[in-house]
Design a protein around this motif. Structure first.
Motif, PDB file in Angstrom:
ATOM      1  N   SER A 154       0.821  -1.201   0.000  1.00 15.04           N
ATOM      2  CA  SER A 154       0.000   0.000   0.000  1.00 15.04           C
ATOM      3  C   SER A 154       0.861   1.259   0.000  1.00 15.04           C
ATOM      4  O   SER A 154       0.506   2.265  -0.619  1.00 15.04           O
ATOM      5  CB  SER A 154      -0.912  -0.022   1.231  1.00 15.04           C
ATOM      6  OG  SER A 154      -1.611   1.174   1.355  1.00 15.04           O
ATOM      7  N   TRP A 155       2.030   1.206   0.669  1.00 16.61           N
ATOM      8  CA  TRP A 155       2.917   2.368   0.688  1.00 16.61           C
ATOM      9  C   TRP A 155       3.471   2.655  -0.697  1.00 16.61           C
ATOM     10  O   TRP A 155       3.651   3.817  -1.065  1.00 16.61           O
ATOM     11  CB  TRP A 155       4.054   2.179   1.688  1.00 16.61           C
ATOM     12  CG  TRP A 155       5.118   3.229   1.525  1.00 16.61           C
ATOM     13  CD1 TRP A 155       6.397   3.046   1.115  1.00 16.61           C
ATOM     14  CD2 TRP A 155       4.965   4.642   1.712  1.00 16.61           C
ATOM     15  NE1 TRP A 155       7.054   4.248   1.049  1.00 16.61           N
ATOM     16  CE2 TRP A 155       6.205   5.244   1.408  1.00 16.61           C
ATOM     17  CE3 TRP A 155       3.906   5.453   2.103  1.00 16.61           C
ATOM     18  CZ2 TRP A 155       6.398   6.610   1.495  1.00 16.61           C
ATOM     19  CZ3 TRP A 155       4.115   6.820   2.176  1.00 16.61           C
ATOM     20  CH2 TRP A 155       5.351   7.386   1.886  1.00 16.61           C
ATOM     21  N   ARG A 156       3.736   1.629  -1.463  1.00 16.82           N
ATOM     22  CA  ARG A 156       4.238   1.870  -2.834  1.00 16.82           C
ATOM     23  C   ARG A 156       3.244   2.691  -3.639  1.00 16.82           C
ATOM     24  O   ARG A 156       3.623   3.603  -4.386  1.00 16.82           O
ATOM     25  CB  ARG A 156       4.521   0.541  -3.524  1.00 16.82           C
ATOM     26  CG  ARG A 156       5.731  -0.155  -2.994  1.00 16.82           C
ATOM     27  CD  ARG A 156       6.018  -1.420  -3.764  1.00 16.82           C
ATOM     28  NE  ARG A 156       7.056  -2.174  -3.093  1.00 16.82           N
ATOM     29  CZ  ARG A 156       7.020  -3.477  -2.891  1.00 16.82           C
ATOM     30  NH1 ARG A 156       6.018  -4.189  -3.338  1.00 16.82           N
ATOM     31  NH2 ARG A 156       8.008  -4.069  -2.272  1.00 16.82           N
ATOM     32  N   CYS A 157       1.954   2.375  -3.493  1.00 20.80           N
ATOM     33  CA  CYS A 157       0.925   3.156  -4.191  1.00 20.80           C
ATOM     34  C   CYS A 157       0.870   4.583  -3.662  1.00 20.80           C
ATOM     35  O   CYS A 157       0.793   5.539  -4.433  1.00 20.80           O
ATOM     36  CB  CYS A 157      -0.429   2.479  -4.035  1.00 20.80           C
ATOM     37  SG  CYS A 157      -0.532   0.860  -4.780  1.00 20.80           S
ATOM     38  N   GLU A 158       0.917   4.721  -2.337  1.00 22.58           N
ATOM     39  CA  GLU A 158       0.876   6.055  -1.734  1.00 22.58           C
ATOM     40  C   GLU A 158       2.108   6.876  -2.102  1.00 22.58           C
ATOM     41  O   GLU A 158       2.016   8.079  -2.372  1.00 22.58           O
ATOM     42  CB  GLU A 158       0.768   5.914  -0.207  1.00 22.58           C
ATOM     43  CG  GLU A 158       0.668   7.212   0.533  1.00 22.58           C
ATOM     44  CD  GLU A 158      -0.650   7.930   0.329  1.00 22.58           C
ATOM     45  OE1 GLU A 158      -0.685   9.148   0.555  1.00 22.58           O
ATOM     46  OE2 GLU A 158      -1.635   7.288  -0.077  1.00 22.58           O
ATOM     47  N   GLN A 159       3.264   6.223  -2.141  1.00 15.27           N
ATOM     48  CA  GLN A 159       4.504   6.913  -2.499  1.00 15.27           C
ATOM     49  C   GLN A 159       4.448   7.415  -3.940  1.00 15.27           C
ATOM     50  O   GLN A 159       4.850   8.541  -4.232  1.00 15.27           O
ATOM     51  CB  GLN A 159       5.680   5.966  -2.315  1.00 15.27           C
ATOM     52  CG  GLN A 159       7.013   6.575  -2.626  1.00 15.27           C
ATOM     53  CD  GLN A 159       8.145   5.560  -2.497  1.00 15.27           C
ATOM     54  OE1 GLN A 159       7.926   4.354  -2.496  1.00 15.27           O
ATOM     55  NE2 GLN A 159       9.343   6.056  -2.380  1.00 15.27           N
ATOM     56  N   ALA A 160       3.933   6.592  -4.842  1.00 16.60           N
ATOM     57  CA  ALA A 160       3.815   7.022  -6.237  1.00 16.60           C
ATOM     58  C   ALA A 160       2.838   8.186  -6.364  1.00 16.60           C
ATOM     59  O   ALA A 160       3.083   9.134  -7.124  1.00 16.60           O
ATOM     60  CB  ALA A 160       3.366   5.850  -7.102  1.00 16.60           C
ATOM     61  N   LYS A 161       1.754   8.142  -5.598  1.00 17.99           N
ATOM     62  CA  LYS A 161       0.782   9.242  -5.633  1.00 17.99           C
ATOM     63  C   LYS A 161       1.408  10.537  -5.122  1.00 17.99           C
ATOM     64  O   LYS A 161       1.251  11.596  -5.741  1.00 17.99           O
ATOM     65  CB  LYS A 161      -0.443   8.870  -4.805  1.00 17.99           C
ATOM     66  CG  LYS A 161      -1.540   9.914  -4.853  1.00 17.99           C
ATOM     67  CD  LYS A 161      -2.711   9.505  -4.002  1.00 17.99           C
ATOM     68  CE  LYS A 161      -2.443  10.057  -2.625  1.00 17.99           C
ATOM     69  NZ  LYS A 161      -3.551   9.954  -1.699  1.00 17.99           N
ATOM     70  N   LEU A 162       2.133  10.461  -4.012  1.00 16.80           N
ATOM     71  CA  LEU A 162       2.802  11.660  -3.484  1.00 16.80           C
ATOM     72  C   LEU A 162       3.866  12.165  -4.451  1.00 16.80           C
ATOM     73  O   LEU A 162       4.022  13.379  -4.627  1.00 16.80           O
ATOM     74  CB  LEU A 162       3.420  11.360  -2.127  1.00 16.80           C
ATOM     75  CG  LEU A 162       2.468  11.150  -0.954  1.00 16.80           C
ATOM     76  CD1 LEU A 162       3.233  10.734   0.289  1.00 16.80           C
ATOM     77  CD2 LEU A 162       1.645  12.389  -0.694  1.00 16.80           C
TER      78      LEU A 162
END
Length: 180
Positions: A154-162
């Motif tokens: 889930s952090w990978r998705c959030e990191q890409a969004k940020l």
């Protein structure tokens, strides 16, 4: 100004040092700011890079410092004032803390079951307390491992969004700290 604190510092650094991402000669003044120290000759250039903006810092502290849930961090404000690297760091801390809070009730239940297995008088007679406690701990280890894997994914998705929001996606150069 229409620029955020971080954008202003980046723009000033690019003007003083020259554009790092262009081919050919830089378009700035050509100063090597990283080698500057606080001598009198360099104070004019280093004066452009304020260490803190008191009013912006106070506003950020009002939004950030009250105790609140980790998923409510003002990440955009943190990134604007402190830089994207610090924003990503606190984004990861808030993300992993949120997932760990979801795992906390499972840990409390597993610990209570393990303690109950040790304190149960029937288990002390049969000698099964250690085996029951191992089952509970193994169950919690499996659940914890699964939650951790989901958290990182889930952090990978959030990191890409940020990274897309802050326009740092694919950025490979590490920006140095503010001069001075």
């Amino acid at each position: 100004t229409p620029l955020t604190e971080g954008q202003r510092v980046k723009l000033l650094k690019r003007v003083c040092t020259g554009a790092q991402d262009t081919k050919g000669p830089g378009r700035g003044c050509g100063f090597d700011i990283d080698s500057f120290n606080n001598e009198e000759a360099h104070k004019d250039v280093l004066g452009f890079f304020a260490l803190h903006n008191a009013s912006l810092k106070a506003e950020l502290e009002k939004r950030w410092m009250p105790l609140d849930w980790p998923w409510k961090l003002p990440l955009d404000d943190i990134a604007d004032y402190c830089g994207e690297e610090v924003g990503m760091y606190f984004g990861f801390l808030g993300h992993i803390s949120s997932w760990t809070l979801m795992l906390a009730p499972c840990a409390v239940v597993a610990q209570a079951l393990a303690i109950y297995g040790h304190l149960n008088p029937l288990n002390s007679v049969t000698g099964g307390a250690e085996h029951e406690a191992l089952y509970v701990e193994a169950w919690f280890a499996l659940v914890g491992g699964a939650v951790y894997a989901l958290c990182i994914d889930s952090w990978r998705c959030e990191q890409a969004k940020l990274a897309h929001t802050w326009n740092t996606y694919g950025c490979t150069t590490k920006l140095p700290p503010r001069p001075g």
